[in-house]
Structure formats: structure tokens, C-alpha cells
Design a protein around this motif. Structure first.
Motif, PDB file in Angstrom:
ATOM      1  N   TYR A  86     -36.417  13.332 -11.244  1.00 40.38           N
ATOM      2  CA  TYR A  86     -37.604  13.491 -11.241  1.00 40.38           C
ATOM      3  C   TYR A  86     -38.332  13.626  -9.722  1.00 40.38           C
ATOM      4  O   TYR A  86     -37.590  13.106  -9.096  1.00 40.38           O
ATOM      5  CB  TYR A  86     -38.443  12.094 -11.697  1.00 40.38           C
ATOM      6  N   THR A 104     -39.806  16.372 -14.234  1.00 38.92           N
ATOM      7  CA  THR A 104     -41.126  15.431 -14.368  1.00 38.92           C
ATOM      8  C   THR A 104     -42.282  15.896 -15.206  1.00 38.92           C
ATOM      9  O   THR A 104     -42.876  15.250 -15.965  1.00 38.92           O
ATOM     10  CB  THR A 104     -41.679  15.422 -12.855  1.00 38.92           C
ATOM     11  N   ASP A 107     -41.218  15.265 -18.884  1.00 37.54           N
ATOM     12  CA  ASP A 107     -40.851  13.749 -19.338  1.00 37.54           C
ATOM     13  C   ASP A 107     -42.405  12.759 -19.124  1.00 37.54           C
ATOM     14  O   ASP A 107     -42.297  11.775 -19.730  1.00 37.54           O
ATOM     15  CB  ASP A 107     -39.619  13.060 -18.700  1.00 37.54           C
ATOM     16  N   PHE A 108     -43.245  13.068 -18.303  1.00 37.35           N
ATOM     17  CA  PHE A 108     -44.362  12.547 -18.075  1.00 37.35           C
ATOM     18  C   PHE A 108     -45.322  12.863 -18.849  1.00 37.35           C
ATOM     19  O   PHE A 108     -45.617  14.079 -18.899  1.00 37.35           O
ATOM     20  CB  PHE A 108     -44.662  12.569 -16.545  1.00 37.35           C
ATOM     21  N   GLU A 112     -49.660   9.974 -16.624  1.00 43.25           N
ATOM     22  CA  GLU A 112     -48.805   9.874 -15.744  1.00 43.25           C
ATOM     23  C   GLU A 112     -48.757  10.794 -14.344  1.00 43.25           C
ATOM     24  O   GLU A 112     -48.558  10.854 -13.303  1.00 43.25           O
ATOM     25  CB  GLU A 112     -47.401   9.657 -16.275  1.00 43.25           C
ATOM     26  N   TYR A 189     -45.435   2.710 -14.768  1.00 42.68           N
ATOM     27  CA  TYR A 189     -44.511   3.216 -15.473  1.00 42.68           C
ATOM     28  C   TYR A 189     -44.194   4.717 -14.848  1.00 42.68           C
ATOM     29  O   TYR A 189     -42.781   4.872 -15.029  1.00 42.68           O
ATOM     30  CB  TYR A 189     -44.389   3.443 -16.984  1.00 42.68           C
ATOM     31  N   CYS A 190     -44.849   5.245 -14.022  1.00 43.47           N
ATOM     32  CA  CYS A 190     -44.469   6.225 -13.219  1.00 43.47           C
ATOM     33  C   CYS A 190     -43.351   5.820 -12.310  1.00 43.47           C
ATOM     34  O   CYS A 190     -42.721   6.519 -11.775  1.00 43.47           O
ATOM     35  CB  CYS A 190     -45.725   6.882 -12.337  1.00 43.47           C
ATOM     36  N   LYS A 193     -40.095   4.884 -13.859  1.00 46.13           N
ATOM     37  CA  LYS A 193     -39.524   6.223 -14.258  1.00 46.13           C
ATOM     38  C   LYS A 193     -38.898   6.905 -13.122  1.00 46.13           C
ATOM     39  O   LYS A 193     -37.679   7.444 -13.071  1.00 46.13           O
ATOM     40  CB  LYS A 193     -40.521   7.460 -14.894  1.00 46.13           C
ATOM     41  N   ASN A 198     -35.177   8.168 -15.615  1.00 45.37           N
ATOM     42  CA  ASN A 198     -34.860   8.160 -17.279  1.00 45.37           C
ATOM     43  C   ASN A 198     -36.274   7.354 -17.845  1.00 45.37           C
ATOM     44  O   ASN A 198     -36.492   6.202 -17.621  1.00 45.37           O
ATOM     45  CB  ASN A 198     -33.773   7.522 -17.626  1.00 45.37           C
ATOM     46  N   HIS A 199     -36.987   8.138 -18.739  1.00 42.50           N
ATOM     47  CA  HIS A 199     -38.266   7.617 -19.119  1.00 42.50           C
ATOM     48  C   HIS A 199     -38.003   6.631 -20.288  1.00 42.50           C
ATOM     49  O   HIS A 199     -38.770   5.610 -20.530  1.00 42.50           O
ATOM     50  CB  HIS A 199     -39.080   8.959 -19.630  1.00 42.50           C
ATOM     51  N   ALA A 202     -37.026   3.302 -18.742  1.00 38.42           N
ATOM     52  CA  ALA A 202     -38.291   2.708 -18.107  1.00 38.42           C
ATOM     53  C   ALA A 202     -39.148   2.178 -18.933  1.00 38.42           C
ATOM     54  O   ALA A 202     -39.665   1.158 -18.762  1.00 38.42           O
ATOM     55  CB  ALA A 202     -39.117   4.077 -17.408  1.00 38.42           C
ATOM     56  N   ASN A 203     -39.357   2.668 -20.001  1.00 37.40           N
ATOM     57  CA  ASN A 203     -40.066   2.053 -21.329  1.00 37.40           C
ATOM     58  C   ASN A 203     -39.599   0.708 -22.055  1.00 37.40           C
ATOM     59  O   ASN A 203     -40.294   0.236 -22.580  1.00 37.40           O
ATOM     60  CB  ASN A 203     -40.521   3.127 -22.551  1.00 37.40           C
TER      61      ASN A 203
END
Length: 265
Positions: A86, A104, A107-108, A112, A189-190, A193, A198-199, A202-203
Motif C-alpha cells: 500500500y 491501495t 483494497d481501500f 478510506e 483503519y487507513c 492497513k 493487509n486489509h 487490519a479489520n
């Protein structure tokens, strides 16, 4: 244009004045960057990336146009490059641009992306990008011995001073990014991540535990630990998260949201 004082960190302006008075900065350094490094980069931008337009990555383009209107600035060129990581960064001096990795964008989510794009456009608008370039180029000249070398102590002191402003300016950009996306979770969360690259991971972070890491960092006060903290260019993630949460609940943050709503009519 919304009052910039609603976004910028209380220390930013005084630290910027100190930065401007740095005797190692020179027009020669920035002119060399503009006439050589920046021009050398331009062909690769158009040859190895895809430029964001109304028809290419339209969501990114739409959000960038909206932010440009809010900041009353010219829309910077945005380029998408292939990378496993990212990343989004504003670069350049003569005509600053933004580079963002394809991963980026993939996945965002849109909010975000608004946060990330707004941060970098704010950096361009506020001159952060200019001084980031000047700092990097100046330190490169010093460390490569292209000028009379100051002592190691002076070099380290210069870095600490420059990097302190850089960390503070990132807090300001985070605040602006939050206001534009108007989403605390997306803003936080931006950051997570970007740290984990890794999304999904992060979640699944326990935010309370993560924020507590800031307390541990603050307890590290030995000379070596303190030096390491001063040598960081980007604020540590837990501090950035705490800053966004504090700003979102502050009078400044709420006033900024109100002014943004008024601008939109």
C-alpha cells in the motif's frame, strides 16, 4: 476555503518558522531538484504508471476534484503504479503530483481513499510536500559530503528538528483527511492497513489494545530509546490513531465539519 487553523496542529506554524530559518537550506538545492530530479522522473510517470482521469479510476478522480474545490487549488496529477505494498504520496515542487499504488485502490473503500487523497492534497496545498522535498534533498547533500560537513552532533540535531516538523505536519494532514471523509473508522483503519499492508488483518485489530501501545512508547525514556523516537519521520501509528479520535471529538473538529457542510451548501 475552510479556515486552516481548524486543521493544523498548534505547533506546526512555529516549527515551520524554525525550519525556514535553517541555514543549510538553499535555493541551489531546490533548483537542482527541480531542474534534474523532478524532470528525470516525469517520463517514467507517464511511461510506467496510469494517470488518473475522468475515465481512468473515476472514483479517485471524482474525490480528488471535490477536495481540490474545497481547498481552492489546482487538481494535481495522480498516477497509479503497480506495487505489492500500500502507498500514497505527494511528490514534486514545480508541479506536485500524487502517486498511489494499485493495491491501495483495490483494497481501500471509497471513504478510506478520500482520507488518503485528501491528506496528500492538503500536503501539497499547505507546502508540506515542498518542505518534505527540501528536507530530503538537504540531508542528502549533507550526508553525501557535497558541502562542508557539519559535525555528527549538528547533523543529528538538524534531523531531529526537521523530523519533528514532519511528524507534526502529518497530524495536521490526518485531521484534514478525517474531515473530508467524515468517518473516524475509515481514517483509523487507513492507518492500520498501511501499517500491516493487509486489509483483513487490519479489520481484526483490537483498537483498544493497539492504542495502549502509545503508553508503552511514552515509558521508553532511555537515551537510546529517546533518540530512536526523535529520528522518526512519521508519527507512530498509535499516536496517529489517538490524534484522530481526539480531534474528531474536539470543538475544532466539529467546527471544521460544520464549515465543510456550509461550503457544500
Amino acid at each position: 476555503m475552510i479556515d486552516k487553523k481548524l486543521f493544523i496542529h498548534p505547533l506546526e506554524e512555529s516549527l515551520l518558522e524554525e525550519l525556514k530559518n535553517n541555514t543549510y537550506f538553499s535555493e541551489e538545492i531546490i533548483d537542482n531538484y527541480k531542474n534534474y530530479d523532478e524532470k528525470m522522473r516525469r517520463p517514467d510517470l507517464f511511461g510506467k504508471t496510469v494517470r488518473v482521469t475522468m475515465k481512468q479510476f473515476p472514483t479517485v478522480y471524482k474525490n480528488a476534484c471535490e477536495v481540490a474545490d474545497i481547498l481552492e487549488m489546482e487538481l494535481p496529477e495522480i498516477f497509479v503504479y503497480e506495487d505489492f505494498y500500500y502507498g500514497v504520496e505527494s511528490k514534486g515542487v514545480s508541479k506536485p503530483w500524487i502517486e498511489i499504488s494499485a493495491k491501495t485502490i483495490f483494497d481501500f473503500n471509497e471513504n478510506e481513499l478520500r482520507f488518503l487523497i485528501a491528506r496528500e492534497m492538503f500536503n501539497i496545498h499547505m507546502g508540506h510536500t515542498y518542505y518534505d522535498v527540501l528536507i530530503d534533498e538537504t540531508l542528502g547533500v549533507i550526508q553525501n559530503g557535497l558541502r562542508v560537513m557539519p559535525t555528527d552532533v549538528i547533523v543529528q540535531s538538524l534531523k531531529y528538528s526537521m523530523y519533528k516538523w514532519r511528524r507534526i505536519s502529518n497530524y495536521s494532514a490526518d485531521c484534514f483527511g478525517y474531515v473530508i471523509c467524515n468517518d473516524v473508522r475509515a481514517s483509523i483503519y487507513c492507518i492500520l492497513k498501511m501499517i500491516l499492508n493487509n486489509h483483513e488483518l487490519a479489520n481484526n485489530i483490537c483498537l483498544l489494545d493497539y492504542i495502549k501501545q502509545a503508553e508503552t512508547i511514552n515509558e521508553m525514556n532511555s537515551p537510546v530509546e529517546s533518540s530512536t523516537k526523535l529520528d522518526e519521520q512519521m508519527p507512530y501509528g498509535p499516536f496517529r490513531v489517538k490524534n484522530i479520535i481526539a480531534y474528531a471529538s474536539s470543538n475544532r473538529g466539529q467546527q471544521a465539519l460544520k464549515e465543510l457542510d456550509n461550503e457544500k451548501g
